[in-house]
Design an enzyme around this catalytic site. Structure first.
Site, PDB file in Angstrom:
ATOM      1  N   HIS A  85       8.304  19.146  17.619  1.00 38.73           N
ATOM      2  CA  HIS A  85       7.278  18.400  18.201  1.00 38.73           C
ATOM      3  C   HIS A  85       7.809  17.774  19.528  1.00 38.73           C
ATOM      4  O   HIS A  85       8.784  17.043  19.504  1.00 38.73           O
ATOM      5  CB  HIS A  85       6.837  17.443  17.089  1.00 38.73           C
ATOM      6  CG  HIS A  85       5.782  16.629  17.347  1.00 38.73           C
ATOM      7  ND1 HIS A  85       4.466  17.459  17.129  1.00 38.73           N
ATOM      8  CD2 HIS A  85       5.467  15.479  18.035  1.00 38.73           C
ATOM      9  CE1 HIS A  85       3.394  16.565  17.490  1.00 38.73           C
ATOM     10  NE2 HIS A  85       3.765  15.613  18.293  1.00 38.73           N
ATOM     11  N   MET A  94      -0.162  13.709  25.343  1.00 36.52           N
ATOM     12  CA  MET A  94      -0.791  12.430  25.083  1.00 36.52           C
ATOM     13  C   MET A  94      -0.971  12.012  26.800  1.00 36.52           C
ATOM     14  O   MET A  94      -0.310  10.994  27.324  1.00 36.52           O
ATOM     15  CB  MET A  94       0.004  11.419  24.384  1.00 36.52           C
ATOM     16  CG  MET A  94       0.131  11.601  23.094  1.00 36.52           C
ATOM     17  SD  MET A  94       1.213  10.350  22.157  1.00 36.52           S
ATOM     18  CE  MET A  94       2.593  11.607  22.016  1.00 36.52           C
ATOM     19  N   GLY A 106       2.245   6.309  21.717  1.00 34.63           N
ATOM     20  CA  GLY A 106       2.663   6.075  22.790  1.00 34.63           C
ATOM     21  C   GLY A 106       4.098   5.471  22.559  1.00 34.63           C
ATOM     22  O   GLY A 106       5.005   5.585  23.338  1.00 34.63           O
ATOM     23  N   PHE A 107       4.527   5.115  21.391  1.00 37.26           N
ATOM     24  CA  PHE A 107       5.860   4.698  20.982  1.00 37.26           C
ATOM     25  C   PHE A 107       6.396   5.247  19.654  1.00 37.26           C
ATOM     26  O   PHE A 107       5.411   5.287  18.691  1.00 37.26           O
ATOM     27  CB  PHE A 107       5.916   3.098  21.014  1.00 37.26           C
ATOM     28  CG  PHE A 107       5.659   2.558  22.381  1.00 37.26           C
ATOM     29  CD1 PHE A 107       6.780   2.435  23.262  1.00 37.26           C
ATOM     30  CD2 PHE A 107       4.411   2.152  22.754  1.00 37.26           C
ATOM     31  CE1 PHE A 107       6.620   2.046  24.620  1.00 37.26           C
ATOM     32  CE2 PHE A 107       4.072   1.697  24.014  1.00 37.26           C
ATOM     33  CZ  PHE A 107       5.341   1.528  24.795  1.00 37.26           C
ATOM     34  N   GLY A 108       7.618   5.555  19.474  1.00 31.27           N
ATOM     35  CA  GLY A 108       7.931   5.971  18.226  1.00 31.27           C
ATOM     36  C   GLY A 108       8.304   4.673  17.243  1.00 31.27           C
ATOM     37  O   GLY A 108       8.327   3.645  17.771  1.00 31.27           O
ATOM     38  N   GLY A 109       8.533   4.863  15.934  1.00 30.30           N
ATOM     39  CA  GLY A 109       8.990   3.870  14.955  1.00 30.30           C
ATOM     40  C   GLY A 109       7.996   2.951  14.668  1.00 30.30           C
ATOM     41  O   GLY A 109       8.176   1.875  14.086  1.00 30.30           O
ATOM     42  N   HIS A 145       2.592  18.016  22.008  1.00 35.44           N
ATOM     43  CA  HIS A 145       1.623  17.070  22.076  1.00 35.44           C
ATOM     44  C   HIS A 145       1.284  16.338  23.243  1.00 35.44           C
ATOM     45  O   HIS A 145       1.937  15.577  23.756  1.00 35.44           O
ATOM     46  CB  HIS A 145       1.928  16.016  21.028  1.00 35.44           C
ATOM     47  CG  HIS A 145       0.723  14.791  20.806  1.00 35.44           C
ATOM     48  ND1 HIS A 145       1.241  13.819  19.722  1.00 35.44           N
ATOM     49  CD2 HIS A 145      -0.302  14.424  21.082  1.00 35.44           C
ATOM     50  CE1 HIS A 145       0.124  13.080  19.775  1.00 35.44           C
ATOM     51  NE2 HIS A 145      -0.766  13.545  20.334  1.00 35.44           N
ATOM     52  N   ASP A 188       6.581  15.318  22.404  1.00 36.49           N
ATOM     53  CA  ASP A 188       5.455  14.397  22.938  1.00 36.49           C
ATOM     54  C   ASP A 188       5.574  14.191  24.171  1.00 36.49           C
ATOM     55  O   ASP A 188       6.698  13.797  24.890  1.00 36.49           O
ATOM     56  CB  ASP A 188       5.864  13.047  21.993  1.00 36.49           C
ATOM     57  CG  ASP A 188       5.626  12.966  20.493  1.00 36.49           C
ATOM     58  OD1 ASP A 188       4.429  13.123  20.479  1.00 36.49           O
ATOM     59  OD2 ASP A 188       6.566  12.920  19.964  1.00 36.49           O
ATOM     60  N   GLY A 203       9.852  11.293  13.504  1.00 28.02           N
ATOM     61  CA  GLY A 203      10.934  11.125  14.342  1.00 28.02           C
ATOM     62  C   GLY A 203      12.077  10.560  13.766  1.00 28.02           C
ATOM     63  O   GLY A 203      13.121  11.153  13.403  1.00 28.02           O
ATOM     64  N   SER A 204      11.763   9.179  13.684  1.00 31.81           N
ATOM     65  CA  SER A 204      12.993   8.337  13.175  1.00 31.81           C
ATOM     66  C   SER A 204      13.427   8.592  11.733  1.00 31.81           C
ATOM     67  O   SER A 204      14.587   8.592  11.494  1.00 31.81           O
ATOM     68  CB  SER A 204      12.557   6.947  13.616  1.00 31.81           C
ATOM     69  OG  SER A 204      11.160   6.679  13.147  1.00 31.81           O
ATOM     70  N   MET A 242      -3.313  10.836  14.255  1.00 31.75           N
ATOM     71  CA  MET A 242      -2.575   9.908  14.567  1.00 31.75           C
ATOM     72  C   MET A 242      -2.549   8.649  13.416  1.00 31.75           C
ATOM     73  O   MET A 242      -3.582   8.162  13.254  1.00 31.75           O
ATOM     74  CB  MET A 242      -2.645   9.437  15.946  1.00 31.75           C
ATOM     75  CG  MET A 242      -2.355  10.406  16.769  1.00 31.75           C
ATOM     76  SD  MET A 242      -0.443  10.885  17.041  1.00 31.75           S
ATOM     77  CE  MET A 242       0.232   9.396  17.250  1.00 31.75           C
ATOM     78  N   MET A 262       3.871  12.082  27.304  1.00 29.06           N
ATOM     79  CA  MET A 262       3.326  11.128  27.674  1.00 29.06           C
ATOM     80  C   MET A 262       3.399  10.771  29.166  1.00 29.06           C
ATOM     81  O   MET A 262       4.246  10.878  29.710  1.00 29.06           O
ATOM     82  CB  MET A 262       3.796   9.768  26.936  1.00 29.06           C
ATOM     83  CG  MET A 262       4.125   9.885  25.365  1.00 29.06           C
ATOM     84  SD  MET A 262       4.699   8.494  24.692  1.00 29.06           S
ATOM     85  CE  MET A 262       5.220   8.897  23.168  1.00 29.06           C
ATOM     86  N   SER A 318       9.931  15.213  15.687  1.00 29.80           N
ATOM     87  CA  SER A 318       9.782  14.642  16.953  1.00 29.80           C
ATOM     88  C   SER A 318      10.989  14.329  17.751  1.00 29.80           C
ATOM     89  O   SER A 318      11.631  13.710  17.415  1.00 29.80           O
ATOM     90  CB  SER A 318       8.592  13.583  16.876  1.00 29.80           C
ATOM     91  OG  SER A 318       8.690  12.974  18.065  1.00 29.80           O
ATOM     92  N   ASP A 359       0.831  12.484  12.188  1.00 30.37           N
ATOM     93  CA  ASP A 359       2.012  11.784  13.036  1.00 30.37           C
ATOM     94  C   ASP A 359       2.132  10.383  12.904  1.00 30.37           C
ATOM     95  O   ASP A 359       0.882   9.917  13.378  1.00 30.37           O
ATOM     96  CB  ASP A 359       2.172  12.379  14.605  1.00 30.37           C
ATOM     97  CG  ASP A 359       3.203  12.146  15.362  1.00 30.37           C
ATOM     98  OD1 ASP A 359       3.955  11.320  14.883  1.00 30.37           O
ATOM     99  OD2 ASP A 359       2.904  12.464  16.434  1.00 30.37           O
ATOM    100  N   GLY A 360       3.036   9.856  12.628  1.00 30.30           N
ATOM    101  CA  GLY A 360       3.092   8.321  12.760  1.00 30.30           C
ATOM    102  C   GLY A 360       3.517   7.704  11.617  1.00 30.30           C
ATOM    103  O   GLY A 360       2.796   7.529  10.689  1.00 30.30           O
TER     104      GLY A 360
END
Length: 215
Positions: A34, A69, A145-148, A67, A36, A197-198, A140, A38, A9, A175-176
């Site tokens: 990926h 959102m 809405g937010f990474g990490g 994706h 995202d 992502g992270s 999900m 939003m 991501s 994802d998540g």
């Protein structure tokens, strides 16, 4: 089980150096990128839109896994398809029930793979009647809405449920909070695509992080 599709991501990439960071994960063995999207309405954050996807298409040969959102995805899928999205995933929660199938058909008519996503609180059974029409289901395992964020373990049974009730060709993406441990748990329950992502972008060895997810 087919090869595990790894889709880093870019939410965790350096937005001032997206081309560089995409090339880094390409060389590290990523399969997809990926993206995202939003809108600040469906989720409480704003990220990127059509112009950025258009720019990304020029710098990578990897499929763009977009994706959405966003509210009212029907209004935007054509624009994203035109600029190079290869996969368009919308949220079940963003549309009315009677809009789901027309939206899937619209995405496919644009020559793009169609995906549907559910949030952590949504039952996977809402997707039963749509599984045979989509190419991908995105589960999900954090609130979008937010990474990490931290992986929600109770979402794993959704992966198992969807795999049990779907065709073997369906891509089940998660994802998540994905890392080597949570990714393994998802794969054991039937997932065959992981978004991270992270875990990838913050790793000292990015190729090693990608490899650890695939294995």
């Amino acid at each position: 089980m087919s090869k595990i599709i790894i889709s880093p991501s870019i939410l965790s990439a350096d937005f001032a150096n997206l081309e560089r960071d995409i090339h880094i994960v390409e060389k590290a063995g990523a399969d997809w990128i990926h993206v995202d999207v939003m809108d600040g309405h469906f989720v409480p954050n704003i990220t990127i839109g059509v112009p950025v996807v258009k720019s990304l298409k020029k710098v990578t040969k990897l499929p763009l896994d977009v994706h959405l959102m966003i509210e009212n995805p029907m209004k935007y899928v054509e624009a994203f398809a035109q600029v190079g999205a290869d996969i368009l995933t919308f949220h079940y929660e963003a549309v009315n029930e009677d809009e789901v199938l027309p939206l899937i058909n619209k995405i496919k008519s644009l020559g793009v793979k169609a995906g549907i996503s559910i949030k952590p609180k949504t039952s996977p059974s809402v997707l039963d009647k749509f599984l045979k029409y989509v190419d991908l289901v995105l589960v999900m395992t954090v609130e979008p809405g937010f990474g990490g964020q931290k992986f929600m373990n109770d979402c794993v049974e959704k992966i198992f449920y969807i795999r049990k009730n779907s065709d073997e060709n369906l891509i089940i993406q998660v994802d998540g909070g994905i890392n080597a441990q949570t990714g393994k748990l998802c794969i054991e329950n039937g997932a065959n695509s992981l978004v991270a992502g992270s875990y990838i972008y913050n790793a000292p060895d990015i190729a090693g992080a990608v490899m650890s997810l695939r294995n």
